[in-house]
Design a protein around this motif. Structure first.
Motif, PDB file in Angstrom:
ATOM      1  N   GLY A 163       0.773  -1.228   0.000  1.00 38.67           N
ATOM      2  CA  GLY A 163       0.000   0.000   0.000  1.00 38.67           C
ATOM      3  C   GLY A 163       0.810   1.287   0.000  1.00 38.67           C
ATOM      4  O   GLY A 163       0.267   2.358   0.160  1.00 38.67           O
ATOM      5  N   PHE A 164       2.117   1.185  -0.169  1.00 32.76           N
ATOM      6  CA  PHE A 164       2.921   2.399  -0.119  1.00 32.76           C
ATOM      7  C   PHE A 164       4.133   2.250  -1.009  1.00 32.76           C
ATOM      8  O   PHE A 164       4.776   1.224  -1.026  1.00 32.76           O
ATOM      9  CB  PHE A 164       3.390   2.673   1.318  1.00 32.76           C
ATOM     10  CG  PHE A 164       4.235   3.906   1.454  1.00 32.76           C
ATOM     11  CD1 PHE A 164       3.665   5.153   1.449  1.00 32.76           C
ATOM     12  CD2 PHE A 164       5.608   3.802   1.573  1.00 32.76           C
ATOM     13  CE1 PHE A 164       4.443   6.298   1.569  1.00 32.76           C
ATOM     14  CE2 PHE A 164       6.393   4.925   1.697  1.00 32.76           C
ATOM     15  CZ  PHE A 164       5.803   6.178   1.693  1.00 32.76           C
ATOM     16  N   THR A 165       4.436   3.273  -1.769  1.00 31.06           N
ATOM     17  CA  THR A 165       5.647   3.306  -2.581  1.00 31.06           C
ATOM     18  C   THR A 165       6.491   4.465  -2.065  1.00 31.06           C
ATOM     19  O   THR A 165       6.025   5.597  -2.020  1.00 31.06           O
ATOM     20  CB  THR A 165       5.311   3.529  -4.066  1.00 31.06           C
ATOM     21  OG1 THR A 165       4.472   2.461  -4.499  1.00 31.06           O
ATOM     22  CG2 THR A 165       6.563   3.548  -4.911  1.00 31.06           C
ATOM     23  N   TYR A 166       7.696   4.163  -1.669  1.00 36.15           N
ATOM     24  CA  TYR A 166       8.581   5.191  -1.132  1.00 36.15           C
ATOM     25  C   TYR A 166       9.100   6.074  -2.252  1.00 36.15           C
ATOM     26  O   TYR A 166       9.595   5.588  -3.260  1.00 36.15           O
ATOM     27  CB  TYR A 166       9.749   4.557  -0.381  1.00 36.15           C
ATOM     28  CG  TYR A 166      10.726   5.574   0.141  1.00 36.15           C
ATOM     29  CD1 TYR A 166      10.362   6.426   1.182  1.00 36.15           C
ATOM     30  CD2 TYR A 166      11.992   5.715  -0.410  1.00 36.15           C
ATOM     31  CE1 TYR A 166      11.245   7.384   1.656  1.00 36.15           C
ATOM     32  CE2 TYR A 166      12.878   6.662   0.064  1.00 36.15           C
ATOM     33  CZ  TYR A 166      12.499   7.491   1.097  1.00 36.15           C
ATOM     34  OH  TYR A 166      13.368   8.439   1.565  1.00 36.15           O
ATOM     35  N   CYS A 167       8.970   7.352  -2.082  1.00 39.28           N
ATOM     36  CA  CYS A 167       9.502   8.336  -3.020  1.00 39.28           C
ATOM     37  C   CYS A 167      10.744   8.949  -2.373  1.00 39.28           C
ATOM     38  O   CYS A 167      10.628   9.723  -1.420  1.00 39.28           O
ATOM     39  CB  CYS A 167       8.462   9.419  -3.314  1.00 39.28           C
ATOM     40  SG  CYS A 167       6.937   8.797  -4.049  1.00 39.28           S
ATOM     41  N   ALA A 168      11.896   8.579  -2.878  1.00 39.67           N
ATOM     42  CA  ALA A 168      13.149   9.062  -2.293  1.00 39.67           C
ATOM     43  C   ALA A 168      13.422  10.494  -2.727  1.00 39.67           C
ATOM     44  O   ALA A 168      13.513  10.771  -3.915  1.00 39.67           O
ATOM     45  CB  ALA A 168      14.298   8.165  -2.724  1.00 39.67           C
ATOM     46  N   PRO A 169      13.543  11.405  -1.765  1.00 38.30           N
ATOM     47  CA  PRO A 169      13.854  12.790  -2.136  1.00 38.30           C
ATOM     48  C   PRO A 169      15.277  12.891  -2.675  1.00 38.30           C
ATOM     49  O   PRO A 169      16.181  12.220  -2.181  1.00 38.30           O
ATOM     50  CB  PRO A 169      13.711  13.564  -0.826  1.00 38.30           C
ATOM     51  CG  PRO A 169      13.860  12.547   0.245  1.00 38.30           C
ATOM     52  CD  PRO A 169      13.415  11.235  -0.323  1.00 38.30           C
ATOM     53  N   PRO A 170      15.473  13.699  -3.700  1.00 38.09           N
ATOM     54  CA  PRO A 170      16.817  13.831  -4.263  1.00 38.09           C
ATOM     55  C   PRO A 170      17.735  14.613  -3.331  1.00 38.09           C
ATOM     56  O   PRO A 170      17.295  15.523  -2.630  1.00 38.09           O
ATOM     57  CB  PRO A 170      16.582  14.594  -5.567  1.00 38.09           C
ATOM     58  CG  PRO A 170      15.315  15.327  -5.355  1.00 38.09           C
ATOM     59  CD  PRO A 170      14.484  14.497  -4.410  1.00 38.09           C
ATOM     60  N   ALA A 171      18.999  14.230  -3.335  1.00 40.56           N
ATOM     61  CA  ALA A 171      20.005  14.939  -2.529  1.00 40.56           C
ATOM     62  C   ALA A 171      20.495  16.150  -3.306  1.00 40.56           C
ATOM     63  O   ALA A 171      20.774  16.061  -4.499  1.00 40.56           O
ATOM     64  CB  ALA A 171      21.162  14.009  -2.210  1.00 40.56           C
ATOM     65  N   ARG A 172      20.578  17.262  -2.623  1.00 37.29           N
ATOM     66  CA  ARG A 172      21.068  18.493  -3.237  1.00 37.29           C
ATOM     67  C   ARG A 172      22.544  18.342  -3.572  1.00 37.29           C
ATOM     68  O   ARG A 172      23.321  17.862  -2.737  1.00 37.29           O
ATOM     69  CB  ARG A 172      20.859  19.620  -2.230  1.00 37.29           C
ATOM     70  CG  ARG A 172      21.013  20.989  -2.768  1.00 37.29           C
ATOM     71  CD  ARG A 172      20.516  21.946  -1.733  1.00 37.29           C
ATOM     72  NE  ARG A 172      21.144  23.227  -1.941  1.00 37.29           N
ATOM     73  CZ  ARG A 172      20.731  24.331  -1.362  1.00 37.29           C
ATOM     74  NH1 ARG A 172      19.736  24.294  -0.516  1.00 37.29           N
ATOM     75  NH2 ARG A 172      21.330  25.461  -1.609  1.00 37.29           N
ATOM     76  N   CYS A 199      29.794  20.339 -12.099  1.00 37.52           N
ATOM     77  CA  CYS A 199      28.681  20.821 -11.279  1.00 37.52           C
ATOM     78  C   CYS A 199      27.433  21.004 -12.145  1.00 37.52           C
ATOM     79  O   CYS A 199      26.330  20.707 -11.716  1.00 37.52           O
ATOM     80  CB  CYS A 199      29.053  22.119 -10.579  1.00 37.52           C
ATOM     81  SG  CYS A 199      27.856  22.607  -9.300  1.00 37.52           S
ATOM     82  N   ASP A 200      27.629  21.468 -13.366  1.00 35.75           N
ATOM     83  CA  ASP A 200      26.504  21.620 -14.289  1.00 35.75           C
ATOM     84  C   ASP A 200      25.840  20.269 -14.534  1.00 35.75           C
ATOM     85  O   ASP A 200      24.614  20.161 -14.520  1.00 35.75           O
ATOM     86  CB  ASP A 200      26.969  22.239 -15.606  1.00 35.75           C
ATOM     87  CG  ASP A 200      25.804  22.507 -16.542  1.00 35.75           C
ATOM     88  OD1 ASP A 200      24.866  23.245 -16.130  1.00 35.75           O
ATOM     89  OD2 ASP A 200      25.808  21.967 -17.657  1.00 35.75           O
ATOM     90  N   VAL A 210      14.482  15.816  -9.195  1.00 36.67           N
ATOM     91  CA  VAL A 210      13.423  16.566  -8.519  1.00 36.67           C
ATOM     92  C   VAL A 210      12.088  16.365  -9.234  1.00 36.67           C
ATOM     93  O   VAL A 210      11.052  16.136  -8.604  1.00 36.67           O
ATOM     94  CB  VAL A 210      13.778  18.070  -8.421  1.00 36.67           C
ATOM     95  CG1 VAL A 210      12.573  18.899  -8.005  1.00 36.67           C
ATOM     96  CG2 VAL A 210      14.927  18.283  -7.442  1.00 36.67           C
ATOM     97  N   PHE A 211      12.111  16.419 -10.569  1.00 34.30           N
ATOM     98  CA  PHE A 211      10.871  16.198 -11.320  1.00 34.30           C
ATOM     99  C   PHE A 211      10.355  14.775 -11.130  1.00 34.30           C
ATOM    100  O   PHE A 211       9.149  14.564 -10.957  1.00 34.30           O
ATOM    101  CB  PHE A 211      11.067  16.519 -12.808  1.00 34.30           C
ATOM    102  CG  PHE A 211      10.989  17.991 -13.095  1.00 34.30           C
ATOM    103  CD1 PHE A 211       9.759  18.631 -13.189  1.00 34.30           C
ATOM    104  CD2 PHE A 211      12.146  18.742 -13.258  1.00 34.30           C
ATOM    105  CE1 PHE A 211       9.678  19.994 -13.433  1.00 34.30           C
ATOM    106  CE2 PHE A 211      12.072  20.109 -13.507  1.00 34.30           C
ATOM    107  CZ  PHE A 211      10.842  20.733 -13.604  1.00 34.30           C
ATOM    108  N   ARG A 212      11.250  13.799 -11.127  1.00 31.20           N
ATOM    109  CA  ARG A 212      10.826  12.407 -10.893  1.00 31.20           C
ATOM    110  C   ARG A 212      10.265  12.244  -9.475  1.00 31.20           C
ATOM    111  O   ARG A 212       9.307  11.515  -9.268  1.00 31.20           O
ATOM    112  CB  ARG A 212      11.983  11.445 -11.120  1.00 31.20           C
ATOM    113  CG  ARG A 212      12.320  11.293 -12.582  1.00 31.20           C
ATOM    114  CD  ARG A 212      13.513  10.345 -12.755  1.00 31.20           C
ATOM    115  NE  ARG A 212      13.901  10.319 -14.128  1.00 31.20           N
ATOM    116  CZ  ARG A 212      13.552   9.368 -14.989  1.00 31.20           C
ATOM    117  NH1 ARG A 212      12.814   8.372 -14.580  1.00 31.20           N
ATOM    118  NH2 ARG A 212      13.945   9.425 -16.241  1.00 31.20           N
TER     119      ARG A 212
END
Length: 100
Positions: free
Chosen positions: A28-37, A53-54, A64-66
């Motif tokens: 019942g849950f899919t983990y959405c991993a936040p992106p690391a800055r 860096c670019d 971030v979009f994903r």
């Protein structure tokens, strides 16, 4: 290409070709991993490091979009599941509220 750039390129290729991992799925849950800055934006970068860096920033932006898309899918799934549970419960409380 530096080791960091090579690793990021590999990660980018992996992220663009793989669906969310089954290991992340919990009932019942899919983990959405936040992106690391990217760490490169926290320090002043020399001209040679700017290209790396670019690349990191481009990958970060895609991630971030994903992440946002994952959160939207998970929110929609959670709302559907909650609505189904509420409907089942209301039906148990009052059979006139059951869908046929």
């Amino acid at each position: 290409m530096s080791m960091c750039s090579a690793a990021l390129a590999t990660a980018a290729a992996f992220l663009t070709s793989v669906q969310p991992l089954a290991a992340q799925a919990i009932r019942g849950f899919t983990y959405c991993a936040p992106p690391a800055r990217p760490s490169c934006i926290e320090t002043s970068a020399a001209a040679l490091a700017m290209a790396a860096c670019d690349e990191e920033m481009q990958l970060f932006t895609k991630m971030v979009f994903r992440y946002r898309e994952c959160l939207e899918r998970e929110t929609e799934r959670a709302v559907r599941e909650a609505n189904d549970a509420i409907e089942i419960w209301r039906c148990r409380l009052d059979e006139t509220k059951c869908r046929n």
